[in-house]
Design a protein around this motif. Structure first.
Motif, PDB file in Angstrom:
ATOM      1  N   ALA A 120       4.203   4.141  -5.085  1.00 54.09           N
ATOM      2  CA  ALA A 120       2.940   4.688  -5.587  1.00 54.09           C
ATOM      3  C   ALA A 120       3.033   5.012  -7.065  1.00 54.09           C
ATOM      4  CB  ALA A 120       2.557   5.937  -4.787  1.00 54.09           C
ATOM      5  N   ILE A 121       4.126   5.674  -7.463  1.00 53.59           N
ATOM      6  CA  ILE A 121       4.271   6.128  -8.837  1.00 53.59           C
ATOM      7  C   ILE A 121       4.536   4.967  -9.792  1.00 53.59           C
ATOM      8  CG2 ILE A 121       5.682   7.565 -10.374  1.00 53.59           C
ATOM      9  CD1 ILE A 121       6.187   9.365  -7.908  1.00 53.59           C
ATOM     10  N   THR A 122       5.163   3.903  -9.297  1.00 54.83           N
ATOM     11  CA  THR A 122       5.540   2.787 -10.177  1.00 54.83           C
ATOM     12  C   THR A 122       4.613   1.577  -9.983  1.00 54.83           C
ATOM     13  OG1 THR A 122       7.186   2.097  -8.511  1.00 54.83           O
ATOM     14  CG2 THR A 122       7.952   3.508 -10.312  1.00 54.83           C
ATOM     15  N   SER A 123       4.867   0.777  -8.966  1.00 53.88           N
ATOM     16  CA  SER A 123       4.163  -0.503  -8.840  1.00 53.88           C
ATOM     17  C   SER A 123       2.682  -0.344  -8.508  1.00 53.88           C
ATOM     18  CB  SER A 123       4.849  -1.388  -7.791  1.00 53.88           C
ATOM     19  OG  SER A 123       4.820  -0.774  -6.528  1.00 53.88           O
ATOM     20  N   ASP A 124       2.321   0.670  -7.710  1.00 60.87           N
ATOM     21  CA  ASP A 124       0.902   0.841  -7.381  1.00 60.87           C
ATOM     22  C   ASP A 124       0.096   1.185  -8.629  1.00 60.87           C
ATOM     23  OD1 ASP A 124       0.977   0.198  -4.737  1.00 60.87           O
ATOM     24  OD2 ASP A 124       1.046   2.243  -3.982  1.00 60.87           O
ATOM     25  N   VAL A 125       0.634   2.062  -9.454  1.00 63.27           N
ATOM     26  CA  VAL A 125      -0.068   2.411 -10.696  1.00 63.27           C
ATOM     27  C   VAL A 125      -0.121   1.201 -11.620  1.00 63.27           C
ATOM     28  CG1 VAL A 125      -0.015   3.862 -12.750  1.00 63.27           C
ATOM     29  CG2 VAL A 125       0.525   4.849 -10.528  1.00 63.27           C
ATOM     30  N   LEU A 186      -4.132 -10.037   2.525  1.00 63.23           N
ATOM     31  CA  LEU A 186      -2.950 -10.454   1.772  1.00 63.23           C
ATOM     32  C   LEU A 186      -2.415  -9.339   0.874  1.00 63.23           C
ATOM     33  CD1 LEU A 186      -0.983 -12.677   0.935  1.00 63.23           C
ATOM     34  CD2 LEU A 186      -2.664 -13.452  -0.741  1.00 63.23           C
ATOM     35  N   GLY A 187      -3.344  -8.626   0.201  1.00 61.29           N
ATOM     36  CA  GLY A 187      -2.904  -7.561  -0.689  1.00 61.29           C
ATOM     37  C   GLY A 187      -2.152  -6.475   0.047  1.00 61.29           C
ATOM     38  N   ASP A 188      -2.670  -6.031   1.206  1.00 56.64           N
ATOM     39  CA  ASP A 188      -1.994  -4.992   1.980  1.00 56.64           C
ATOM     40  C   ASP A 188      -0.661  -5.488   2.526  1.00 56.64           C
ATOM     41  OD1 ASP A 188      -3.921  -2.980   1.670  1.00 56.64           O
ATOM     42  OD2 ASP A 188      -5.168  -3.854   3.230  1.00 56.64           O
ATOM     43  N   SER A 304      -3.339  -1.266  -3.719  1.00 56.66           N
ATOM     44  CA  SER A 304      -2.633  -0.180  -4.407  1.00 56.66           C
ATOM     45  C   SER A 304      -3.583   0.975  -4.700  1.00 56.66           C
ATOM     46  CB  SER A 304      -2.022  -0.693  -5.716  1.00 56.66           C
ATOM     47  OG  SER A 304      -1.027  -1.658  -5.470  1.00 56.66           O
ATOM     48  N   GLY A 305      -4.794   0.622  -5.135  1.00 52.31           N
ATOM     49  CA  GLY A 305      -5.783   1.648  -5.439  1.00 52.31           C
ATOM     50  C   GLY A 305      -6.139   2.492  -4.234  1.00 52.31           C
ATOM     51  N   VAL A 310      -6.075   7.686  -1.611  1.00 53.27           N
ATOM     52  CA  VAL A 310      -5.760   8.558  -0.467  1.00 53.27           C
ATOM     53  C   VAL A 310      -4.788   9.652  -0.887  1.00 53.27           C
ATOM     54  CG1 VAL A 310      -4.618   8.647   1.790  1.00 53.27           C
ATOM     55  CG2 VAL A 310      -6.245   6.817   1.287  1.00 53.27           C
ATOM     56  N   LEU A 311      -3.764   9.285  -1.678  1.00 57.83           N
ATOM     57  CA  LEU A 311      -2.763  10.260  -2.109  1.00 57.83           C
ATOM     58  C   LEU A 311      -3.384  11.342  -2.980  1.00 57.83           C
ATOM     59  CD1 LEU A 311       0.200  11.165  -2.287  1.00 57.83           C
ATOM     60  CD2 LEU A 311       0.486   9.611  -4.217  1.00 57.83           C
TER      61      LEU A 311
END
Length: 550
Positions: A120-125, A186-188, A304-305, A310-311
């Motif tokens: 979450a902190i790295t690749s999702d952002v 595919l994204g998920d 990712s968004g 949610v977080l």
């Protein structure tokens, strides 16, 4: 969650940089129109020469060169602004994520996998960069470019302009939408595979000693390879999707140009009109071609968004915002008939538990693992609020205490002390932000670790943690004890502080505790009889019930 809510959340960040966005869009439209203008200027000059009209080839050449310069400058400005917008917004989102994690922690973070949080902190952002840099402006740029180019052709032939509009709508809207819908999962799937690989790597790093001890190398490498292969498989699906979309976009571009040529010829339109339509169809698709693969690219971005949304919108288990009471000490702590169960468990882990703790008491609680000993401590620390009953400091409900006051009253030491990648002094000084060197050394002496620190190459400035000097479990716990003494809270909560230590280190820690906890109130949780011997009163916790040992 609805994608409209997610997109609205993402766009809420853009409102702070609207000026930069509009400037980037203007430069992007100018850049694309410069590309379109170059062949149009060339065509008009060639037609002038062919028809014998007064031609100005040098003027045309100058205008074409000028368009090339404008294209380069505008393109650079657009890309610079889009990425400046994106990276500034990513920093804002990271700040919001860290604020959310601080608000949730530590109770809500107990059940979350470290791989999920790292992702979450790295690749999702980082994945959101596609939305901010390659989605918002390109969509507006494509819309503006299409309006201008179709409008320009309309003055020559409404029929040909309609063909051009249909082709650009197919490439810029229909193909991305179809591609997105056909591969929505595919994204998920890709992100889940990425998270799984992250989690396996983190687990392997943290358990290298156990892997070597139990000869699990082959099994763990096989597991890691499987995660890698799964991620590669998802990545290949993603590449195939993007390639297919690009092929269809090129087919539509060529089909549009051919259709304009055939229909223009069949309608007996002039050579100038037909050639203008063909050249526009070949040169004006750049902006919409940039959107053709957007649906596929947004799959991972929106996945990712969704996780970040949610977080950042997850609510903490306890809310300190309404707490107003300020305390720095207490005479009694009273656990009054509390019951508690975890949300996912049907049975109470604590049932009608009462405990009166007077100032200066040293109370030990034993019992088997999983019986709720640590949960009781965490309720005192207000990780959660009890389902029934109350916890009082004197006559003040713990839920009425300000968070800072609760942290000032309580000092906590758990079975494993986390060591930050920093100096020994900084690791001890976490217990007191403005601690002096003398205070840090006094705390180290109380924890019986001062002499060991003086033996280090740079003494208190020696770097530990991370890839720096490694330390033993005993040294780690002594540092935690020094941190606790420096914090100097009146109420010490000790959660299995010796469970990872051998007998000699256990006794050394207990001796330091005995000498350093004068005038302190202590609640000690342990399953070890040798550890509980320092307690003045001992209780057993079993089946959710607390009983006093005789």
């Amino acid at each position: 969650m609805k994608e409209s809510a997610l997109i609205q959340w993402l766009l809420s960040f853009v409102s702070h940089v609207k000026g930069k966005v509009f400037t980037a869009v203007f430069l992007g439209i100018l850049s694309n129109l410069s590309v379109v203008a170059i062949p149009i200027i060339g065509l008009r000059e060639v037609l002038s020469i062919a028809s014998g009209n007064h031609a100005q080839p040098m003027r045309a050449l100058f205008l074409m060169l000028l368009c090339g310069v404008i294209r380069g400058v505008a393109r650079y400005g657009e890309q610079y602004l889009n990425h400046d917008i994106a990276f500034n917004l990513l920093a804002v989102i990271r700040e919001q994520i860290f604020a959310s994690i601080r608000k949730l922690g530590p109770a809500k973070l107990v059940g979350k996998k470290s791989g999920d949080l790292v992702t979450a902190i790295t690749s999702d952002v980082e994945a959101l960069e596609v939305f901010f840099a390659h989605t918002i402006s390109p969509i507006l740029i494509a819309a503006g470019t299409t309006i201008v180019t179709v409008g320009y052709l309309y003055f020559y032939s409404p029929l040909l302009s309609l063909l051009l509009l249909v082709g650009q709508l197919l490439v810029g809207i229909l193909i991305p939408v179809i591609g997105y819908r056909n591969s929505r999962a595919l994204g998920d799937d890709y992100q889940q595979a990425f998270v799984s690989l992250n989690q396996n790597v983190i687990e392997d790093i943290n358990s290298l000693q156990d892997i070597a001890q139990y000869s699990l190398e082959i099994e763990q490498v096989k597991k890691l390879n499987q995660s890698g292969q799964q991620l590669n498989s998802q990545y290949k699906r993603r590449l195939a999707q993007e390639s297919e979309l690009k092929i269809w976009s090129e087919i539509v571009l060529i089909a549009t140009a051919v259709s304009i040529f055939i229909i223009g010829t069949q309608a007996h339109l002039s050579v100038e009109v037909v050639l203008t339509g063909v050249i526009l169809s070949l040169s004006s698709f750049g902006s919409v071609l940039a959107l053709s693969g957007l649906g596929s690219a947004l799959l991972t971005t929106l996945a990712s968004g969704r996780r970040l949304f949610v977080l950042t919108n997850e609510q903490p288990d306890v809310d300190f915002s309404s707490s107003h009471e300020v305390k720095s000490d207490f005479e009694t702590a009273h656990v009054d008939r509390i019951s508690f169960r975890y949300a996912e468990v049907q049975k109470d882990i604590l049932s009608d538990v009462s405990l009166l703790i007077k100032k200066g008491d040293v109370i030990g609680i034993g019992g088997e693992s999983g019986n709720g000993k640590s949960t009781l401590l965490k309720l005192l620390m207000r990780y959660w609020d009890p389902n029934s009953g109350v916890i009082l400091f004197d006559q003040t409900n713990v839920s009425d205490l300000e968070e800072a006051s609760l942290h000032q009253i309580e000092g906590v030491m758990e079975q494993t002390t986390f060591i930050f990648e920093d100096s020994v002094a900084k690791n001890i000084g976490l217990g007191k932000e403005m601690a002096t060197q003398e205070e840090i050394e006094l705390a180290a002496k109380k924890a019986s670790i001062h002499e060991w620190i003086l033996s280090l190459p740079e003494k208190y400035e020696t770097k530990i943690g991370g890839n720096n000097r490694s330390i033993s479990d005993g040294e780690r716990q002594r540092l935690g004890l020094a941190r606790l003494f420096l914090h100097d809270a009146p109420f010490l909560l000790l959660d299995e502080p010796t469970s990872n230590l051998d007998y000699l280190n256990e006794q050394a820690i207990l001796l330091s505790l005995k000498e350093g906890m004068h005038d302190k109130t202590v609640l000690l949780i342990s399953h070890r009889e040798t550890t509980l011997k320092i307690a003045d009163q001992r209780y057993q916790l079993a089946d959710g019930q607390l009983t006093l040992e005789k």
